[in-house]
Each structure stands twice: as C-alpha cells, then as structure tokens.
Design a protein around this motif. Structure first.
Motif, PDB file in Angstrom:
ATOM      1  N   LEU A 229       0.844  -1.188   0.000  1.00 60.41           N
ATOM      2  CA  LEU A 229       0.000   0.000   0.000  1.00 60.41           C
ATOM      3  C   LEU A 229       0.882   1.241   0.000  1.00 60.41           C
ATOM      4  N   GLN A 230       0.589   2.174  -0.887  1.00 53.89           N
ATOM      5  CA  GLN A 230       1.314   3.434  -0.952  1.00 53.89           C
ATOM      6  C   GLN A 230       0.480   4.540  -0.314  1.00 53.89           C
ATOM      7  N   VAL A 231       1.139   5.362   0.483  1.00 53.84           N
ATOM      8  CA  VAL A 231       0.467   6.435   1.218  1.00 53.84           C
ATOM      9  C   VAL A 231       0.933   7.775   0.669  1.00 53.84           C
ATOM     10  N   HIS A 232      -0.027   8.591   0.228  1.00 52.46           N
ATOM     11  CA  HIS A 232       0.279   9.915  -0.321  1.00 52.46           C
ATOM     12  C   HIS A 232      -0.391  10.969   0.556  1.00 52.46           C
ATOM     13  N   TYR A 233       0.399  11.964   0.978  1.00 52.17           N
ATOM     14  CA  TYR A 233      -0.101  12.981   1.898  1.00 52.17           C
ATOM     15  C   TYR A 233      -0.348  14.290   1.163  1.00 52.17           C
ATOM     16  N   GLY A 234      -1.336  15.041   1.642  1.00 55.51           N
ATOM     17  CA  GLY A 234      -1.651  16.339   1.067  1.00 55.51           C
ATOM     18  C   GLY A 234      -2.222  17.269   2.116  1.00 55.51           C
ATOM     19  N   ASP A 235      -2.536  18.470   1.720  1.00 48.62           N
ATOM     20  CA  ASP A 235      -3.075  19.457   2.653  1.00 48.62           C
ATOM     21  C   ASP A 235      -4.474  19.113   3.133  1.00 48.62           C
ATOM     22  N   HIS A 236      -5.227  18.380   2.320  1.00 46.30           N
ATOM     23  CA  HIS A 236      -6.623  18.099   2.651  1.00 46.30           C
ATOM     24  C   HIS A 236      -6.843  16.675   3.175  1.00 46.30           C
ATOM     25  N   GLY A 237      -5.808  15.860   3.207  1.00 43.87           N
ATOM     26  CA  GLY A 237      -5.960  14.489   3.674  1.00 43.87           C
ATOM     27  C   GLY A 237      -4.887  13.603   3.089  1.00 43.87           C
ATOM     28  N   PHE A 238      -5.132  12.297   3.087  1.00 43.73           N
ATOM     29  CA  PHE A 238      -4.159  11.381   2.491  1.00 43.73           C
ATOM     30  C   PHE A 238      -4.865  10.317   1.658  1.00 43.73           C
TER      31      PHE A 238
ATOM     32  N   GLN B 263     -21.728   5.271 -16.625  1.00 40.69           N
ATOM     33  CA  GLN B 263     -22.153   6.466 -15.902  1.00 40.69           C
ATOM     34  C   GLN B 263     -22.434   6.154 -14.440  1.00 40.69           C
ATOM     35  N   ARG B 264     -23.154   5.050 -14.197  1.00 42.58           N
ATOM     36  CA  ARG B 264     -23.494   4.668 -12.820  1.00 42.58           C
ATOM     37  C   ARG B 264     -22.242   4.287 -12.030  1.00 42.58           C
ATOM     38  N   HIS B 265     -21.324   3.588 -12.678  1.00 38.84           N
ATOM     39  CA  HIS B 265     -20.079   3.178 -12.021  1.00 38.84           C
ATOM     40  C   HIS B 265     -19.248   4.408 -11.649  1.00 38.84           C
ATOM     41  N   LYS B 266     -19.180   5.366 -12.531  1.00 37.93           N
ATOM     42  CA  LYS B 266     -18.418   6.587 -12.269  1.00 37.93           C
ATOM     43  C   LYS B 266     -19.044   7.376 -11.125  1.00 37.93           C
ATOM     44  N   PHE B 267     -20.364   7.440 -11.092  1.00 36.91           N
ATOM     45  CA  PHE B 267     -21.070   8.174 -10.041  1.00 36.91           C
ATOM     46  C   PHE B 267     -20.797   7.553  -8.664  1.00 36.91           C
ATOM     47  N   LEU B 268     -20.868   6.226  -8.563  1.00 40.35           N
ATOM     48  CA  LEU B 268     -20.654   5.568  -7.283  1.00 40.35           C
ATOM     49  C   LEU B 268     -19.189   5.608  -6.858  1.00 40.35           C
ATOM     50  N   ASN B 269     -18.274   5.628  -7.820  1.00 40.52           N
ATOM     51  CA  ASN B 269     -16.857   5.785  -7.477  1.00 40.52           C
ATOM     52  C   ASN B 269     -16.626   7.077  -6.710  1.00 40.52           C
ATOM     53  N   SER B 270     -17.287   8.149  -7.142  1.00 34.83           N
ATOM     54  CA  SER B 270     -17.130   9.425  -6.446  1.00 34.83           C
ATOM     55  C   SER B 270     -17.715   9.359  -5.038  1.00 34.83           C
ATOM     56  N   LYS B 271     -18.788   8.606  -4.855  1.00 33.95           N
ATOM     57  CA  LYS B 271     -19.394   8.461  -3.540  1.00 33.95           C
ATOM     58  C   LYS B 271     -18.507   7.659  -2.591  1.00 33.95           C
ATOM     59  N   LEU B 272     -17.698   6.751  -3.146  1.00 30.24           N
ATOM     60  CA  LEU B 272     -16.786   5.939  -2.338  1.00 30.24           C
ATOM     61  C   LEU B 272     -15.481   6.662  -2.012  1.00 30.24           C
ATOM     62  N   MET B 273     -15.353   7.929  -2.436  1.00 32.69           N
ATOM     63  CA  MET B 273     -14.146   8.722  -2.203  1.00 32.69           C
ATOM     64  C   MET B 273     -12.938   8.085  -2.883  1.00 32.69           C
ATOM     65  N   LEU B 274     -13.142   7.581  -4.099  1.00 32.39           N
ATOM     66  CA  LEU B 274     -12.040   7.041  -4.903  1.00 32.39           C
ATOM     67  C   LEU B 274     -11.582   8.115  -5.878  1.00 32.39           C
ATOM     68  N   ILE B 275     -10.302   8.499  -5.787  1.00 31.49           N
ATOM     69  CA  ILE B 275      -9.778   9.538  -6.665  1.00 31.49           C
ATOM     70  C   ILE B 275      -8.464   9.064  -7.272  1.00 31.49           C
ATOM     71  N   ASP B 276      -8.043   9.748  -8.316  1.00 33.28           N
ATOM     72  CA  ASP B 276      -6.801   9.411  -9.020  1.00 33.28           C
ATOM     73  C   ASP B 276      -5.704  10.404  -8.659  1.00 33.28           C
ATOM     74  N   LEU B 277      -4.481   9.939  -8.739  1.00 34.48           N
ATOM     75  CA  LEU B 277      -3.311  10.816  -8.652  1.00 34.48           C
ATOM     76  C   LEU B 277      -2.850  11.123 -10.076  1.00 34.48           C
ATOM     77  N   PRO B 278      -2.285  12.315 -10.361  1.00 37.13           N
ATOM     78  CA  PRO B 278      -2.120  13.416  -9.388  1.00 37.13           C
ATOM     79  C   PRO B 278      -3.448  14.134  -9.145  1.00 37.13           C
ATOM     80  N   ALA B 279      -3.650  14.511  -7.910  1.00 36.40           N
ATOM     81  CA  ALA B 279      -4.856  15.245  -7.549  1.00 36.40           C
ATOM     82  C   ALA B 279      -4.525  16.111  -6.344  1.00 36.40           C
ATOM     83  N   SER B 280      -5.340  17.093  -6.124  1.00 36.05           N
ATOM     84  CA  SER B 280      -5.120  17.989  -4.992  1.00 36.05           C
ATOM     85  C   SER B 280      -5.676  17.338  -3.741  1.00 36.05           C
ATOM     86  N   ILE B 281      -4.782  16.669  -2.992  1.00 34.78           N
ATOM     87  CA  ILE B 281      -5.220  16.004  -1.773  1.00 34.78           C
ATOM     88  C   ILE B 281      -4.706  16.726  -0.537  1.00 34.78           C
TER      89      ILE B 281
END
Length: 403
Positions: free
Chosen positions: A125-134, A385-403
């Motif tokens: 597991l890789q851990v990435h830290y940011g100003d808003h969380g990890f 569309q439904r899969h993408k919508f639920l991914n956002s609800k699960l707090m799944l995001i891609d890097l690079p992103a503002s975290i």
C-alpha cells in the motif's frame, strides 16, 4: 518500523527437539537439539513471537484492543499513541511525540529493529499525503499485475465487468493450465484493499478458482484492463471528516445462477471516508428478496456494533444511533416491528440481531431511494455512468490530484 528476524525472538513454552542441521557433526548416535528459542518453520513461531511482542508492549503501559488484537494504544494527559502490528511490520502514530520517541527507543533496545521513517509504503500500500488528507493506493502493485497478465499494450475498459452478463461454472471450455488464472485472481483479491469498486467483479471470478474456463479468464482480463485506465486510483481520507458512522446495506436476491444464493453487500463510512465494506455470497438460499436484504442488513449491523466498540475504546464514543440505510421498506418494517409474524418465521434467529440493535438505539433504519444506494457497486455490474457516479461516492480519486 521493521523487526529483523522476528520469529527468533519468541520464547517456547513446549519442549521441542529437532534433528541436527546439515554440517553439524554428531557426537553420539541419534543425537538431537533441544530448542531454547523459536525458529522459522515452527508452527508455534508466529504465536511465540506475537506473545513476546505483546508482553513487551504491556509492560510499557500499552493496552491491547479488545476489538482488534493487532492494535495497541496508550493514552496520556497530552495525547494518544497507537501501534499496529502485522507479523514483523509495525506502524506507530499519535499526537504525543515524546511517547512515540520513548516507544521507538524501547522497542529498538528490546528487538533488532529498523526505523523506516515516515510511512509511505506498507505491505504493497502506498500512502500519499496532502493538505486536505491522504490517499491510499496500490500503484506499483497494479503495474506488476498488468505485467503478469501480459496486458501492457492493451486498451483500457470503462467498467470492471460487462452489464447483464452471468458467468456459470460449467460454461465454456476448461483452461488447460489454471495457474495463471488463480495467480491473477489471488492478486486481485488483495487489490480490493484500496479498490472496493472492483469487489463485485472479484467476487464473481473467484468462484471459479477450482475449474476456471476461458470465459472466466476473459472476465479477469477485463478487470485488469479496467485497472489500466486508473492505476493511481485509491481511497481518499479527508482531514476534516467527522467521526460519525454511516452504513449502506443491500442484497442481490438469487444473484448466483448456479446456486441461487443471494449476495450480501454493505459499506460503512466514517464521516466521508469509506472504512469498511463487504461483498459476499450468503450461506443459505433466501426465499424472498426481503429475506435476502434482511440478512445483509443484519450482517452490516454486526460490523456497525464492532466499529462503534472500537471507536469507543479509542476514546471516541458515539452517543447517537448509527444510520443503516437501505432501499427495501419491508426489511425496515420487519426490523422495527417486534411482532413475530408469518413473513419472518423461516428466518434464522441470528438474523433478528438487527431488531435488538434497533430497539437498543444502536442503529436507525432510514429509507434510501435506490438511485442513491452506494452499496450497488458491490453487487452488480454497472453502466459506465453509474459506475463513475458511485466511485465518487466511495471517495475514490486518481493521482495526481489535490489532496
């Protein structure tokens, strides 16, 4: 921190003898060695090591969690320190820096340990830290998985599984060598630690480990192709999240085409962060969709009780009931109604555990419309569309992103 030769530190309670190792000369015939410490390869070695490590922490005024035996914590007037151990790998965190330093020095003086510094990589597991969380992801692990599947140059897929496709155990031609299939599925199962959105697809392909077929391998390759398009995606844990639990529960009635058993699905959020989820085939056949969803809700209730106990033990008790959201009104009525009637007499007693939890005020059962049912991602193949919508609800995001 990493413990060097961890199993050699364990103290044996039993008398154990072993043959002389190669290269050691015998003084007398039939001579053997009596072990004073545990060795790698002994069945007792993991238990002996953990007992030694546990006793060391207890003497340092740490408390072992009653809800997770691998978790230890210590409360002081200035804060708390937590220690989580997995065999010989240790994570230490907390807000009392002085106690953390003393703990590290104590462990280093008792065992041979290596301080690996700030946590960035742990068991794949890789851990990435940011100003808003990890963010937790398994980018390197996914890269190796794609290479193992031989799909480095393949096109990515929008979803992990095709919609409205049912895979059966006897459909198609058997694979001549199932080794690769089992290897890929085994690695995909471990990937669900940070990719809950592929849990349902992994649940389906893992049913055919005994005798996989070409169609099943094609399904596994589609999952890998889906990962090609999102190799850095992972679970995001925001800093400003609250400490209130919220759960979602649902079921796919008679979802298995071979056994007609239903699929349990639930997920639990701590504030906005997803911390627990399950996608599992039920042990017995349900006679109705209401019964299937009632069983799923009962299982989710058990997880809620465990999480509430763990949070309370760590100093974050919850006085308010935890909402367990479902989209089946019949299930909610049965759980909230103490009257035993015809519709529930065939349901096992242990399923009514949820009714007791509701009566005690541990949970509430608010109704949820199906379109907002987050647990849908754990029980069925979804459209893009439904899969993408639920991914956002699960707090799944891609890097690079503002975290």
């Amino acid at each position: 921190m990493d413990v060097k030769n961890a199993f050699l530190n364990g103290d044996l309670k039993e008398e154990i003898y072993m043959k002389l190792p190669p290269g050691m000369s015998m003084i007398a015939a039939h001579e053997v060695c009596k072990l004073r410490r545990s060795l790698y390869g002994l069945k007792q070695a993991p238990r002996a090591w953990f007992e030694k490590f546990r006793n060391t922490l207890l003497t340092f005024s740490f408390t072992q969690s009653q809800y997770d035996s691998s978790l230890f914590f210590h409360k002081t007037t200035t804060g708390m320190v937590f220690l989580l151990v997995y065999v010989d790998d240790i994570i230490i965190t907390g807000n009392d820096n002085g106690l953390i330093t003393k703990l590290q020095n104590m462990l280093s003086s008792t065992f041979k340990m290596k301080d690996l510094g700030h946590l960035t990589y742990f068991l794949g597991l890789q851990v990435h830290y940011g100003d808003h969380g990890f963010l937790l992801n398994q980018h390197k692990y996914i890269h190796n998985l794609i290479e193992l599947a031989g799909l480095q140059n393949a096109n990515d897929a929008d979803t992990p599984m095709e919609v409205n496709v049912k895979y059966r155990k006897d459909e198609g031609e058997l694979l001549p060598d199932p080794f690769l299939y089992r290897q890929l599925v085994g690695r995909l199962i471990y990937l669900t630690i940070t990719r809950p959105n592929i849990s349902y697809a992994i649940h389906i392909v893992s049913k055919f480990m005994h005798s996989p077929r070409h169609l099943h391998l094609a399904a596994v390759r589609r999952i890998v192709r889906y990962l090609i398009g999102s190799p850095t995606r992972g679970l995001f844990f925001p800093k400003q999240s609250t400490l209130h639990l919220t759960a979602y529960s649902d079921a796919d009635w008679a979802g298995c085409p071979d056994t007609r058993k239903s699929i349990t699905r639930w997920c639990v959020f701590l504030g906005d962060a997803l911390i627990s989820w399950k996608c599992k085939k039920q042990e017995s056949v349900s006679k109705s969709s209401t019964e299937a969803e009632y069983r799923a809700m009962s299982t989710a209730c058990s997880e809620i009780v465990w999480l509430r106990g763990l949070l309370s033990e760590l100093g974050f008790p919850s006085s308010d009931p935890t909402p367990l959201r479902g989209d089946n009104t019949s299930v909610i009525q049965i759980a909230a109604n103490p009257v035993y009637h015809e519709r529930t007499k065939h349901i096992e007693v242990d399923c009514h555990y949820i009714r007791e939890a509701f009566t005690r005020g541990v949970i509430t059962l608010p109704h949820l419309i199906t379109d907002l049912q987050v647990a849908d991602v754990f029980t069925k193949a979804l459209t893009r569309q439904r899969h993408k919508f639920l991914n956002s609800k699960l707090m799944l995001i891609d890097l690079p992103a503002s975290i």
